[in-house]
Design an enzyme around this catalytic site. Structure first.
Site, short mmCIF file in Angstrom:
data_model
loop_
_atom_site.label_atom_id
_atom_site.label_comp_id
_atom_site.label_asym_id
_atom_site.label_seq_id
_atom_site.Cartn_x
_atom_site.Cartn_y
_atom_site.Cartn_z
N PRO A 1 0.83 -1.21 0.00
CA PRO A 1 0.00 0.00 0.00
C PRO A 1 0.86 1.26 0.00
O PRO A 1 1.90 1.31 0.65
CB PRO A 1 -0.81 -0.12 1.29
CG PRO A 1 -0.15 -1.14 2.12
CD PRO A 1 0.68 -1.99 1.21
N GLU A 2 0.44 2.26 -0.75
CA GLU A 2 1.14 3.55 -0.75
C GLU A 2 0.36 4.55 0.09
O GLU A 2 -0.67 4.20 0.69
CB GLU A 2 1.33 4.03 -2.19
CG GLU A 2 2.29 3.12 -2.97
CD GLU A 2 2.76 3.71 -4.29
OE1 GLU A 2 2.76 4.95 -4.42
OE2 GLU A 2 3.12 2.94 -5.18
#
Ligand SMILES: [Zn+2]
Length: 299
Positions: free
Chosen positions: A2-3
């Site tokens: 996830p960013e």
């Protein structure tokens, strides 16, 4: 992995689900995850006991985010710092509505069975249960008895500014880029100028600014730096708003997929046609990461 926009959405979702709830009980199945970070850490029974004793009976007060870290603030000034890394996931199961909500790496088993073999930490709350699952166990949950003990560790010392903060302005970005050597994509991803930009948003920002990812960062003109700055802000803001990208490894807390993936123009689109000029996109590798760009539009 996830960013920033995905972690921000997880934070918002968790706030709605758990804030105000008291931790009635905690189970730590894998002491390694609460014993430190990095690949050299090993399970510590002492850390596990500290973790459980420290947070049992406390209440979730707030959740903050710094880059891709989640900072859980508990009553009495206690803190849990969480990083999901490659494959961490939170699932909250509300016992009143028997509703299941999850965020992070999608683990299919968690939709059928909880806890399961990937469940490593269990928080029993007043209205439900929060599970931390992690298939590869690179993630961590670190306990701090107070703000001071948290600050001493200087977790964020090498982090640049948050892309959506007021301090991240054009003047700062120009100054920082001038001092950095290397390919512009690598510079964007090293987190020291701006945090939370990973592979997806670096590629998308460079495409939007029409800059080749392998350009040397010091070769950018003032106008290019300005275009890149504007592209980063616009793209991150938009991704946060629509719920992040949720590519294969990310799912939103309410089980919906993030909508930003639909708006990707280059990421994951090697060989597809450029939305701007209609020619095929090219693929290269920068610092070990797959990089997609348009050789015609990006100069
Ligand atoms: Zn093009």
């Amino acid at each position: 992995m996830p960013e920033l926009p995905e972690v921000e959405n997880l934070r918002i979702g968790l706030i709605k689900a758990i804030i105000g709830q008291k931790i009635k009980n905690v189970k730590v199945q894998k002491p390694k995850l609460v014993s430190g970070k990095g690949t050299l850490r090993s399970a510590s029974e002492k850390k596990k006991i500290e973790f459980i004793r420290g947070i049992k009976g406390e209440q979730f007060v707030d959740i903050e985010r710094r880059a891709k870290n989640l900072i859980f603030k508990l009553s009495h000034g206690k803190i849990i710092l969480v990083h999901l890394k490659m494959s961490g996931q939170f699932v909250y199961k509300n016992k009143i509505q028997s509703k299941l909500i999850s965020g992070g790496h999608p683990i299919e088993l968690s939709e059928k069975e909880l806890p399961n073999k990937h469940t490593h930490v269990i928080f029993e709350l007043e209205n439900g249960t929060l599970y931390y699952n992690d298939t590869r166990m690179f993630g961590y949950l670190l306990y701090y008895p107070n703000q001071k003990s948290f600050e001493v560790e200087n977790h964020f010392i090498n982090y640049g500014l948050e892309p959506l903060s007021k301090d991240f302005n054009l003047k700062y970005f120009k100054k920082e880029l001038k001092n950095k050597k290397g390919k512009i994509k690598a510079v964007l991803m090293d987190q020291k100028i701006v945090t939370g930009l990973g592979n997806i948003y670096a590629d998308e920002s460079l495409f939007e600014a029409r800059i080749r990812p392998d350009r040397n960062s010091s070769s950018l003109s003032m106008l290019e730096v300005e275009n890149l700055y504007k592209a980063i802000i616009r793209i991150i803001r938009r991704a946060v708003k629509v719920g992040g990208s949720s590519v294969a490894t990310y799912r939103l807390l309410d089980q919906t997929r993030g909508n930003y993936a639909r708006e990707h123009k280059v990421y994951g689109k090697a060989g597809k046609l450029c939305t701007h000029c209609g020619k095929p996109l090219a693929k290269t590798t920068i610092q070990g990461r797959t990089t997609i760009f348009c050789p015609r539009c990006q100069k």
